[in-house]
Design an enzyme around this catalytic site. Structure first.
Site, PDB file in Angstrom:
ATOM      1  N   GLY A   1       0.830  -1.210   0.000  1.00 12.21           N
ATOM      2  CA  GLY A   1       0.000   0.000   0.000  1.00 12.21           C
ATOM      3  C   GLY A   1       0.861   1.255   0.000  1.00 12.21           C
TER       4      GLY A   1
ATOM      5  N   LYS B   1      -3.425  -9.580  -1.500  1.00 12.78           N
ATOM      6  CA  LYS B   1      -2.533  -9.302  -2.636  1.00 12.78           C
ATOM      7  C   LYS B   1      -1.187 -10.023  -2.515  1.00 12.78           C
ATOM      8  CE  LYS B   1       0.758  -6.037  -1.318  1.00 12.78           C
ATOM      9  NZ  LYS B   1       0.604  -6.072   0.098  1.00 12.78           N
TER      10      LYS B   1
ATOM     11  N   LYS C   1       1.977 -11.838   4.568  1.00  9.50           N
ATOM     12  CA  LYS C   1       3.217 -11.748   3.783  1.00  9.50           C
ATOM     13  C   LYS C   1       4.088 -12.973   4.048  1.00  9.50           C
ATOM     14  CE  LYS C   1       3.282  -6.772   4.181  1.00  9.50           C
ATOM     15  NZ  LYS C   1       2.309  -6.612   3.098  1.00  9.50           N
TER      16      LYS C   1
HETATM   17  P1  ADP Z   1       1.303  -3.398   2.938  1.00 10.56           P
HETATM   18  O1  ADP Z   1       0.449  -2.295   2.474  1.00 10.56           O
HETATM   19  O2  ADP Z   1       2.706  -3.268   2.465  1.00 10.56           O
HETATM   20  O3  ADP Z   1       0.706  -4.766   2.703  1.00 10.56           O
HETATM   21  P2  ADP Z   1       0.752  -3.807   5.781  1.00 10.56           P
HETATM   22  O4  ADP Z   1       0.423  -2.652   6.669  1.00 10.56           O
HETATM   23  O5  ADP Z   1      -0.321  -4.749   5.412  1.00 10.56           O
HETATM   24  O6  ADP Z   1       1.465  -3.148   4.511  1.00 10.56           O
HETATM   25  O7  ADP Z   1       1.945  -4.641   6.426  1.00 10.56           O
HETATM   26  C1  ADP Z   1       3.135  -4.018   6.899  1.00 10.56           C
HETATM   27  C2  ADP Z   1       3.052  -3.761   8.404  1.00 10.56           C
HETATM   28  O8  ADP Z   1       3.111  -5.008   9.123  1.00 10.56           O
HETATM   29  C3  ADP Z   1       4.170  -2.974   9.012  1.00 10.56           C
HETATM   30  O9  ADP Z   1       3.985  -1.587   8.862  1.00 10.56           O
HETATM   31  C4  ADP Z   1       4.148  -3.416  10.477  1.00 10.56           C
HETATM   32  O10 ADP Z   1       3.529  -2.445  11.286  1.00 10.56           O
HETATM   33  C5  ADP Z   1       3.277  -4.663  10.486  1.00 10.56           C
HETATM   34  N1  ADP Z   1       3.811  -5.803  11.218  1.00 10.56           N
HETATM   35  C6  ADP Z   1       3.075  -6.635  11.987  1.00 10.56           C
HETATM   36  N2  ADP Z   1       3.820  -7.572  12.553  1.00 10.56           N
HETATM   37  C7  ADP Z   1       5.094  -7.368  12.127  1.00 10.56           C
HETATM   38  C8  ADP Z   1       6.329  -8.037  12.363  1.00 10.56           C
HETATM   39  N3  ADP Z   1       6.393  -9.106  13.145  1.00 10.56           N
HETATM   40  N4  ADP Z   1       7.436  -7.557  11.760  1.00 10.56           N
HETATM   41  C9  ADP Z   1       7.370  -6.469  10.951  1.00 10.56           C
HETATM   42  N5  ADP Z   1       6.232  -5.793  10.693  1.00 10.56           N
HETATM   43  C10 ADP Z   1       5.095  -6.226  11.266  1.00 10.56           C
HETATM   44 MG    MG Z   2      -1.185  -5.482   3.599  1.00  8.46          MG
END
Ligand code: ADP
Ligand code: MG
Length: 335
Positions: free
Chosen positions: A11, A239, A301
């Site tokens: 995002g 995604k 992810k």
């Molecule tokens: P995107 O739009 O890239 O899919 P998301 O917000 O869905 O982004 O996922 C990224 C977020 O995941 C990071 O900003 C972080 O706050 C969160 N997150 C949750 N758990 C973890 C973790 N264990 N390590 C790193 N990030 C994490």
């Molecule tokens: Mg996401």
């Protein structure tokens, strides 16, 4: 033969925290992310791009709702909205990446393919919708929606309309839930697992010819196959999972999941937080089970990264776009 790599834009690549989502902001973000791809492209890889669409499709659904109220325009369903955002985001990537390629003296074409993604009609996710979409409604509006759909208000549903907890009310196939932050009711839809990507053979062929292909935007347009017929369903496909599947279908060697954190961490945001450098799919699974990754953000992810290497990919990398120039950056997950 050249390596094929799939890059999934998060995002953040399209819209940053606090931004409204103006066209200008989106162009700036997309251009910055496309510029960050150049070092990877310079290595001569075949490139396939996937991307999210959360804020964009959210705004599109609100536009549909506002258009209906203001101009009595027919509201378009979610699959239309996802297709529209695939088109508009893909268009920005085509222009922005082509400009960056030209600036770098690289002569390659960038195209976008609208991507229906096949899901299983009997996926258990349809029994347990979790993904909030579209506008917020008050309890009064929810009752009106129910009345309009001809659903009778039983006592339990009536109560659940009036209390501000995350209670689900199921009516004629649609589920509404009170938002955890207390902003009101929202429709929730299923998030089924992607099974296949339409045109994946064509995407592979084009990518192997050197064309840079954008596909499975927003996780793809969810469709089921019923008696041999493709039929759109109201759902949202993750995604990251869709990009991993496209990677497997195109025989990709590497999957890059670009997000707003440089690495995945265990004990995330705790004093004993530790960045993960290179881990096996087995180790990643254990950390998942132990609850180190948040559902809805990092957990999908990690699942996508595991799936990709288990289906034959060499490695999955989770990092930020600006670290792509460092071949050692990010969290690497290998089989
Ligand atoms: P995107 O739009 O890239 O899919 P998301 O917000 O869905 O982004 O996922 C990224 C977020 O995941 C990071 O900003 C972080 O706050 C969160 N997150 C949750 N758990 C973890 C973790 N264990 N390590 C790193 N990030 C994490
Ligand atoms: Mg996401």
């Amino acid at each position: 033969m050249n390596k094929t790599v799939v890059v999934a834009f998060g995002g953040n690549a399209l819209l940053q925290a606090g931004q409204k989502g103006t066209a200008r902001e989106q162009w700036d973000n997309v251009s910055r992310t496309c510029k960050a791809l150049i070092p990877l492209i310079k290595q001569g890889h075949n490139i396939v791009i996937g991307h999210g669409n959360g804020p964009q499709v959210g705004n599109e659904l609100l536009r549909q709702s506002a258009g209906k109220e203001r101009y009595e325009l027919p509201e378009m369903p979610m699959d239309f909205c996802v297709a529209e955002t695939q088109g508009s985001i893909g268009y920005m990537i085509e222009i922005a990446l082509t400009n960056e390629l030209r600036a770098a003296g690289i002569n390659r074409s960038v195209i976008t393919l609208l991507s229906p993604v096949i899901v299983n009609a009997s996926d258990s996710a349809f029994q347990n919708p979790t993904k909030p979409v579209g506008p917020y409604y008050t309890s009064k509006q929810i009752r009106e929606i129910m009345a309009f759909r001809g659903a009778s208000l039983n006592q339990k549903t009536k109560e659940s309309c009036e209390i501000s907890e995350g209670i689900v009310s199921v009516l004629t196939g649609e589920t509404y839930m009170i938002d955890a932050k207390g902003n009101g009711w929202r429709k929730v839809v299923a998030s089924p697992a992607p099974q296949d990507v339409m045109h994946s053979a064509l995407i592979k062929e084009q990518a192997e010819k050197g064309t840079i292909v954008t596909a499975v935007g927003g996780g793809g347009i969810p469709v089921v196959i019923k008696e041999g017929i493709y039929k759109p369903v109201e759902a949202v496909i993750d995604k990251d999972l869709a990009s991993a599947l496209l990677g497997s279908k195109t025989g990709a060697n590497e999957l890059y999941i670009l997000t707003d954190v440089p690495q995945a961490y265990i004990n995330f945001r705790q004093p004993n937080e530790k960045a993960l450098d290179k881990i096996t799919a087995e180790e990643a699974k254990k950390y998942l089970t132990d609850g180190h990754f948040k559902e809805g953000s990092m957990a999908p992810k990690i699942r996508a990264a595991i799936k990709f290497v288990e289906n034959g990919g060499e490695k999955s990398v989770i990092t930020t776009a600006d670290r792509l120039s460092d071949s050692n950056a990010g969290t690497k997950i290998i089989a």
